[in-house]
Write a protein that holds these residues in place. Structure first.
Motif, mmCIF file in Angstrom:
data_model
loop_
_atom_site.group_PDB
_atom_site.id
_atom_site.type_symbol
_atom_site.label_atom_id
_atom_site.label_comp_id
_atom_site.label_asym_id
_atom_site.label_seq_id
_atom_site.Cartn_x
_atom_site.Cartn_y
_atom_site.Cartn_z
ATOM 1 N N THR A 103 0.823 -1.203 0.000
ATOM 2 C CA THR A 103 0.000 0.000 0.000
ATOM 3 C C THR A 103 0.858 1.254 0.000
ATOM 4 O O THR A 103 0.596 2.222 -0.722
ATOM 5 C CB THR A 103 -0.934 0.013 1.220
ATOM 6 N N TRP A 128 2.318 1.942 -3.453
ATOM 7 C CA TRP A 128 1.331 2.543 -4.343
ATOM 8 C C TRP A 128 1.072 4.000 -3.983
ATOM 9 O O TRP A 128 0.907 4.854 -4.870
ATOM 10 C CB TRP A 128 0.020 1.750 -4.294
ATOM 11 N N GLN A 129 1.040 4.307 -2.701
ATOM 12 C CA GLN A 129 0.821 5.693 -2.277
ATOM 13 C C GLN A 129 1.962 6.596 -2.736
ATOM 14 O O GLN A 129 1.729 7.713 -3.229
ATOM 15 C CB GLN A 129 0.681 5.748 -0.752
#
Length: 282
Positions: free
Chosen positions: A24, A27-28
């Motif tokens: 995550t 991706w951020q």
């Protein structure tokens, strides 16, 4: 044998959670980089080939970075950031304590709650921005007026979460302790407080960004120092890059405080399942 915990299964769950968080986060970061690159290359002077927005109105990430570097060299960045952090943290702490205490009292004293509920609702309906000039009139231009504004914002968020938590307590557990002739304070210690802990921490997570927003708004109305004053100064100079530089500092500080709340949550709510205690995956 079947009732004993399985350490291997626990380690597997923790590894999976770490893997999900790492993916995550990747991706951020990729999304953030893409947004900054798009902003940098699609904003510029109108006569510079293809541009989507005139940089006079939105600035650019590179110019905002230059502003941050200049503020860091002059010492302005840390001076003004510390003022805003101090106001936000102090107001956050006072608002949390007051909101949790009053919410708890309203939750356990139903008659008091019925009498005072309309007054609390009326106070909650007052726009916080309308209070900023009033607090400056009462407390002056220093940090006290900004702390008071933060308290009014955080208080109600924690108050309503705490009140909901008290009313959501499992009545069966309370009745069991009453049958055992447990005193009222023992019922609250063993049932009520553990039950509302999750609600209070949820309120803390919501309150973090609002604490910084309230501090910055108070500084923008009238202040001698602080990140809000830097934003207002940049606005008066038509310098959007400086405005976004100060806003970026506010965002980073808010994320750091939110991380602190997450660590407190994991420490306080150890009794919950690992995936539940950790809250939403960042």
């Amino acid at each position: 044998m079947t009732g004993r915990p399985r350490p291997a299964a626990g380690r597997a769950v923790r590894r999976r959670l770490r893997s999900v968080r790492a993916g995550t986060l990747a991706w951020q970061l990729a999304l953030l980089v893409a947004l900054l690159l798009g902003w940098e290359h699609l904003a510029g002077p109108p006569d510079q080939g293809f541009v989507l927005v005139d940089e006079f109105y939105v600035g650019s990430p590179s110019e905002a970075w230059d502003v941050l570097v200049e503020w860091q060299r002059s010492g302005e960045l840390w001076t003004h950031a510390w003022v805003t952090v101090k106001e936000a943290l102090l107001g956050f702490a006072l608002g949390t304590l007051a909101g949790a205490a009053v919410g708890f009292v309203f939750g356990v004293m139903e008659r008091t709650a019925r009498v005072l509920s309309p007054f609390v609702t009326g106070l909650y309906a007052i726009p916080r921005l309308a209070l900023a000039p009033l607090f400056i009139l009462w407390f002056g231009l220093d940090s006290t007026s900004k702390v008071a504004l933060v308290v009014t914002v955080v208080f109600f968020l924690i108050f309503y979460n705490t009140l909901t938590g008290v009313r959501d307590v499992d009545r069966d557990l309370v009745n069991v302790l009453r049958i055992m002739n447990a005193p009222r304070w023992e019922i609250h210690r063993r049932v009520t407080l553990p039950s509302i802990a999750t609600w209070i921490i949820a309120g803390l997570r919501v309150s973090v960004p609002y604490a910084f927003v309230a501090a910055v708004v108070g500084e923008m109305v009238a202040a001698r120092e602080g990140l809000g004053m830097l934003i207002q100064r940049a606005n008066s100079q038509f310098n959007p890059s400086a405005m976004f530089a100060a806003i970026a500092v506010v965002v980073v500080l808010s994320l750091l405080l939110n991380l602190g709340v997450t660590l407190v949550e994991r420490s306080v709510l150890k009794w919950k399942a690992p995936d539940a205690a950790a809250g939403p995956v960042p």
